[in-house]
Design an enzyme around this catalytic site. Structure first.
Site, short mmCIF file in Angstrom:
data_model
loop_
_atom_site.label_atom_id
_atom_site.label_comp_id
_atom_site.label_asym_id
_atom_site.label_seq_id
_atom_site.Cartn_x
_atom_site.Cartn_y
_atom_site.Cartn_z
N TYR A 221 -9.13 33.01 -26.19
CA TYR A 221 -7.75 32.70 -26.60
C TYR A 221 -7.27 33.66 -27.71
O TYR A 221 -6.10 33.65 -28.06
CB TYR A 221 -7.63 31.26 -27.13
CG TYR A 221 -8.00 30.16 -26.16
CD1 TYR A 221 -8.23 30.42 -24.81
CD2 TYR A 221 -8.13 28.84 -26.58
CE1 TYR A 221 -8.59 29.41 -23.92
CE2 TYR A 221 -8.47 27.82 -25.70
CZ TYR A 221 -8.72 28.12 -24.38
OH TYR A 221 -9.07 27.10 -23.52
N HIS B 250 -17.65 29.08 -21.18
CA HIS B 250 -16.28 28.91 -20.70
C HIS B 250 -16.17 28.89 -19.18
O HIS B 250 -15.41 28.11 -18.61
CB HIS B 250 -15.42 30.05 -21.28
CG HIS B 250 -13.97 29.74 -21.36
ND1 HIS B 250 -13.16 30.23 -22.34
CD2 HIS B 250 -13.15 28.99 -20.58
CE1 HIS B 250 -11.91 29.80 -22.18
NE2 HIS B 250 -11.89 29.04 -21.09
#
Ligand SMILES: NC(=O)c1ccc[n+]([C@@H]2O[C@H](COP(=O)([O-])OP(=O)(O)OC[C@H]3O[C@@H](n4cnc5c(N)ncnc54)[C@H](OP(=O)(O)O)[C@@H]3O)[C@@H](O)[C@H]2O)c1
Length: 284
Positions: A51, A109
């Site tokens: 992010y 992730h």
């Protein structure tokens, strides 16, 4: 505001049932939005290496003055950092960016690349106290089964797309069997599905409690024992999304909401060749 309730992970760590997610929160604005979220009462922040806003999260938590033990920080090892050496280095990098000595929950992730290598680095970081709990994200049923079968420390959390339209009921028994908690990304629909915050059924149920459709959707998840991390860049919505612990849905309402299920395993097929090719060729 009623304080978010917690859920216990398999290693005894208490994790808040509700947190603030920062996917697509621009790096330059992350500090401001996370500061707002902390002021509103959020104590869990869900970020990720991918992010690019861990630094903003770190700055906000440092400036907040909130005691570190009262916060719960979640981040994720990105696919380009998979593998033992790279994951280990990335954990130290995340700690530096988050300006903290430990991460509360660290997740893999995506289920591709050398995830077993990453897991070894995460197990080591866990044993060293750099991480309080470890888990995975986007490990759909077969992938989770394979992974959990071969690792020493079982994943404590699996973060999946989960909401009123994507209910993930199919994977629940497998997660339960492995003492693994589910954490919902996109709890309000996010980028994947539309219609939760505009659902007539959810709005109608909410009207009995003076709550919005979004609040009912979040309450429904947490009442299932699923951790939710809604994202909003609007203060009023941040407040709304955390105020869900002062009412309880009835069994009949829980069952009614279950009828909204449209895509149980998610709107992304993580085994789709084009998707996997894109992930590996772009980030691997
Ligand atoms: N592990 C993964 O692969 C993965 C993938 C996606 C997301 N995540 C995590 O999960 C978190 C949440 O998922 P998400 O951000 O995709 O989606 P989400 O939280 O389901 O939905 C966010 C969207 O809903 C809007 N919204 C928020 N509260 C609202 C309310 N009360 N009423 C109406 N609209 C509202 C937001 O708009 P405004 O911002 O304009 O308010 C935003 O457009 C992420 O931030 C991230 O931390 C993880």
């Amino acid at each position: 505001m009623t304080n978010p309730k917690t859920i216990q992970l398999s290693n005894g760590v208490e994790m808040p049932l509700l947190g603030y997610g920062v996917f697509l929160v621009p790096p330059a604005e992350a500090e401001r939005f996370v500061s707002d979220a902390l002021n509103v009462g959020y104590r869990m922040i869900d970020t990720a290496q991918a992010y690019y806003n861990e630094e903003g999260v770190g700055a906000a938590i440092r400036k907040s003055g909130i005691a570190r033990q009262d916060l719960f920080l979640v981040t994720k090892v990105w696919i380009s950092n998979n593998g033992e050496a790279r994951a280990a280095a990335s954990i130290d990098e995340s700690l530096r960016k988050l300006q903290t000595d430990y991460i509360d929950l660290l997740l893999i992730h995506q289920a591709y690349g050398d995830v077993f290598g990453s897991w070894r680095a995460m197990e080591k970081a866990y044993k060293e106290g750099k991480v309080r709990a470890i888990g995975v994200s986007n490990f759909q049923e077969a992938r989770f089964f394979d992974f959990a079968h071969y690792v020493d420390i079982k994943p404590m959390v699996n973060q999946l797309q989960c909401n009123a339209l994507v209910q993930q009921q199919g994977i629940e028994p497998l997660l339960k069997k492995n003492d693994c908690r589910m954490m919902a990304w996109g709890p309000l629909g996010g980028q994947g599905v539309d219609g939760i915050v505009h659902s007539d059924l959810l709005a109608n149920i909410g009207s009995h409690y003076g709550k919005s459709a979004a609040q009912v959707a979040l309450r429904w998840l947490t009442q299932r024992g699923i951790v939710a991390i809604p994202k909003s860049t609007h203060l009023q919505r941040m407040e709304q999304n955390i105020n869900i612990f002062d009412f309880t849905l009835t069994d009949a309402e829980m069952t009614q909401i279950a009828t909204l299920n449209q895509h149980d395993t998610g709107t992304i097929n993580f085994a789709d060749m084009q998707f996997v090719k894109h992930l590996i060729e772009t980030y691997g």
